[in-house]
Design a protein around this motif. Structure first.
Motif, PDB file in Angstrom:
ATOM      1  N   GLY A 297      59.833  43.935  61.563  1.00  9.62           N
ATOM      2  CA  GLY A 297      59.239  44.480  60.350  1.00  9.62           C
ATOM      3  C   GLY A 297      59.604  45.934  60.154  1.00  9.62           C
ATOM      4  O   GLY A 297      59.889  46.379  59.030  1.00  9.62           O
ATOM      5  N   ALA A 298      59.629  46.709  61.255  1.00  8.96           N
ATOM      6  CA  ALA A 298      60.006  48.117  61.155  1.00  8.96           C
ATOM      7  C   ALA A 298      61.459  48.255  60.721  1.00  8.96           C
ATOM      8  O   ALA A 298      61.790  49.058  59.831  1.00  8.96           O
TER       9      ALA A 298
ATOM     10  N   ALA B 148      70.526  43.910  62.902  1.00  8.24           N
ATOM     11  CA  ALA B 148      69.789  44.050  64.160  1.00  8.24           C
ATOM     12  C   ALA B 148      68.532  43.188  64.138  1.00  8.24           C
ATOM     13  O   ALA B 148      68.191  42.520  65.125  1.00  8.24           O
ATOM     14  N   MET B 149      67.865  43.186  62.982  1.00 10.82           N
ATOM     15  CA  MET B 149      66.670  42.362  62.825  1.00 10.82           C
ATOM     16  C   MET B 149      67.010  40.870  62.980  1.00 10.82           C
ATOM     17  O   MET B 149      66.289  40.123  63.649  1.00 10.82           O
TER      18      MET B 149
ATOM     19  N   ILE C 271      57.626  41.289  53.767  1.00  6.62           N
ATOM     20  CA  ILE C 271      58.195  39.934  53.710  1.00  6.62           C
ATOM     21  C   ILE C 271      58.589  39.488  55.113  1.00  6.62           C
ATOM     22  O   ILE C 271      58.207  38.419  55.587  1.00  6.62           O
ATOM     23  N   VAL C 272      59.354  40.350  55.806  1.00  2.00           N
ATOM     24  CA  VAL C 272      59.844  39.983  57.130  1.00  2.00           C
ATOM     25  C   VAL C 272      58.693  39.844  58.107  1.00  2.00           C
ATOM     26  O   VAL C 272      58.587  38.861  58.849  1.00  2.00           O
ATOM     27  N   PHE C 273      57.774  40.821  58.091  1.00  2.00           N
ATOM     28  CA  PHE C 273      56.693  40.805  59.072  1.00  2.00           C
ATOM     29  C   PHE C 273      55.809  39.575  58.888  1.00  2.00           C
ATOM     30  O   PHE C 273      55.534  38.845  59.842  1.00  2.00           O
ATOM     31  N   LEU C 274      55.373  39.332  57.654  1.00  2.00           N
ATOM     32  CA  LEU C 274      54.456  38.204  57.436  1.00  2.00           C
ATOM     33  C   LEU C 274      55.145  36.876  57.688  1.00  2.00           C
ATOM     34  O   LEU C 274      54.536  35.946  58.233  1.00  2.00           O
TER      35      LEU C 274
END
Lengths: 298, 299
Positions: free
Chosen positions: B15-16, B148-149, B242-245
């Motif tokens: 998320g970061a 990287a994510m 979006i990514v975190f949830l």
């Protein structure tokens, strides 16, 4: 019924471009078969040359299709071409040595169906729609086949799902896939191949962006055919460069390096030519000069 | 339990990364003038407004960023296949993707501007010289963070998709987040500061974008300066959420009800966000909407 707007008339007619495009793309793809004949993979880069020829022809086809008031639809045309082409290309590679020809025929059929749906069911009523989408599907399929052949050294289905001709078959745990379970999916060692490792995605998007970019970037009242086509060659070599870098995963170092060198030489040459042509067509070529006011109420 | 804690940690890290990527992506596209606001930049010379704004005609941001992130992820994947260190592979992949992006930027500007010769729009070559490095730097941050994510998702969370496909999917999501969240700050606000606030863009003002700055002539860097304050962080929060949830619901609820848990939670999240969006829209109209008051006053 859309109204046809002016597309710059060029020295090369669309049919001339089509013949050159198809012939060079097919010959280029077939020349990669020299890899299997000779046992060394240095002939892989011919696939990239074939793909560039297809893109070169396709950018002109997009120009004719999109001159029917489809200004914002230019990028979409690139996507639909490769969407249709991907199906034809993956199915076509099952046919061994006849793969490039079968891919071409399949792409034409799929393009015709899509064009019929767009024109007669969605009622877009563009006269050149069916034939243009047939041609664009062929462009998409041949571009993907050419780049895939360049990346792996073969245009046969087994080579694309299991690996290139010089690939050692170690399962690559580091390479994202590996045999892992996530929910219910189990991925075998196909994950290190072009299709299984989804490297074909990169080729798909490299081609789709490169196909739509020349006309999308050059559209306007002063668009000229030679500049647009030179840009098509330039982005083609640029895409070929990325494919060449990726081919280090499938080919030996020398073969991949040959691809990198060829694509870089071609890119530098075509980029210089494109800048010269832009300079020729531009109203003025200014460096750090103020805005020239021509009207408009500030 | 330990697995879930690790999963949540990876989720937070991803998320970061996504937040940074979103902020960099939007700033890049605003400086380069990509996406829907670019139609006005393209239109301006035809209406007689010669300008010095970057005209980066590539395609919409979602396909463009899908392509850049797919290139970055694909090259990184290929290099990892031949036993490159993942960190080095991701950096090299991002460098090649940014190289491709920079070349596309220059050809887009030169092509569009040269084709506008009829309207006497010159090619200002210093725009490319001064802005290209800035947009490429922002694009590098965006691509590197996204790849990287994706690598974290592929290796630490064992996502079934291969790295290039993850790069494509999340690249498109990144471009969509930046395009939907950040672009209004540039296209509806910064380009039309000469119009009455809240007036929208009337047809008669089409192409009449702001071309002069407080002192001198507006450069696209000024647009970046403006949009970095709100548009970049807003896009970053959007993509980060979006990514975190997305990962959070998968990591926590994947095993519940034979895999359906994550899907149910996803639907609930969508409903919650639909409610919040509607509430903000109604609140915004009531608090700031100028139209009802103006019409009553004039009638």
């Amino acid at each position: 019924m859309s109204v046809k707007m002016e597309a710059s008339a060029g020295k090369l007619s669309e049919n001339t471009l089509m013949i050159y495009g198809i012939v060079v793309a097919l010959v280029g793809t077939y020349l990669t078969y020299l890899n299997a004949v000779t046992g060394i993979a240095v002939f892989s880069f011919f696939g990239g040359i074939g793909a560039i020829a297809a893109l070169w022809w396709g950018s002109d086809t997009i120009k004719h299709l999109c001159s029917y008031g489809l200004g914002t639809g230019v990028p979409s045309a690139g996507m639909v071409a490769f969407g249709a082409g991907a199906i034809a290309m993956i199915a076509g590679t099952k046919f061994g040595l006849a793969s490039p020809i079968v891919t071409l025929v399949l792409a034409a059929i799929i393009g015709a169906v899509i064009g019929y749906c767009a024109n007669n069911i969605i009622n877009m009523n563009i006269p050149v729609m069916i034939f243009s989408l047939m041609k664009l599907s062929i462009v998409g399929a041949l571009t993907m086949l050419g780049f895939a052949a360049m990346c792996t050294g073969t245009f046969m289905f087994n080579g694309l799902v299991i690996g290139g001709m010089t690939l050692s078959m170690e399962p690559a745990e580091a390479a994202a896939g590996g045999a892992q379970t996530f929910m219910v999916t189990v991925l075998p060692e196909f994950a290190s191949s072009l299709i299984g490792g989804a490297a074909l995605t990169v080729i798909f998007f490299l081609g789709a962006i490169a196909l739509q970019h020349p006309f999308n970037a050059c559209l306007g009242p002063n668009e000229s055919q030679d500049r647009t086509l030179m840009l098509a060659i330039e982005v083609g070599f640029l895409s070929m460069f990325v494919v060449a870098v990726m081919s280090y995963a499938f080919l030996d170092i020398i073969s991949a390096t040959v691809g990198v060198v060829v694509s870089l030489i071609g890119w530098v040459y075509s980029y210089k030519q494109y800048i010269a042509l832009s300079k020729r067509d531009a109203y003025a070529w200014l460096d750090a000069k103020p805005i020239i006011e021509v009207g408009g109420n500030e | 339990m330990e697995e879930i804690v690790l999963g949540i940690g990876i989720t937070a890290l991803a998320g970061a990364f996504a937040t940074v990527a979103g902020a960099a992506e939007d700033t890049e596209s605003d400086i380069g003038s990509q996406g829907d606001p670019n139609s006005q930049v393209q239109l301006a010379p035809q209406m007689g407004y010669i300008h010095r704004i970057f005209n980066k005609a590539i395609s919409g941001e979602p396909p463009a960023y899908g392509a850049w992130c797919a290139i970055g992820a694909g090259v990184a994947w290929a290099l990892m296949r031949i036993n490159f260190n993942p960190a080095l592979a991701i950096i090299l992949g991002s460098v090649i993707a940014v190289f491709v992006q920079g070349v596309y930027c220059t050809s887009g500007y030169l092509g569009r501007t040269a084709s506008l010769a009829k309207f006497q729009q010159p090619v200002y070559i210093d725009i490319i010289k001064s802005l290209l490095s800035v947009t490429m730097a922002h694009a590098f941050v965006a691509i590197f963070c996204t790849v990287a994510m994706c690598h974290l998702m592929a290796t630490a969370l064992h996502h079934p998709f291969a790295l290039p496909l993850l790069g494509l999917v999340w690249g498109i999501a990144l471009g969509a987040a930046g395009s939907a969240t950040g672009n209004p700050f540039y296209g509806k606000e910064r380009q039309y500061q000469n119009q009455k606030f809240g007036a929208g863009v009337p047809i008669s003002a089409s192409g009449n974008i702001v071309r002069y700055a407080e002192a001198g002539q507006r450069s696209s860097l000024d647009n970046g300066w403006f949009t970095t304050k709100f548009a970049g962080p807003a896009s970053g929060i959007c993509f980060g959420l979006i990514v975190f949830l997305e990962l959070w619901r998968t990591v926590l609820f994947e095993k519940t009800v034979a895999g359906w848990g994550a899907i149910i939670v996803g639907v609930i999240l969508i409903l919650i966000f639909t409610f919040i969006d509607r509430w903000i829209e109604v609140w915004g109209r009531k608090t700031y909407g100028p139209y009802t008051a103006a019409e009553e006053a004039s009638s």
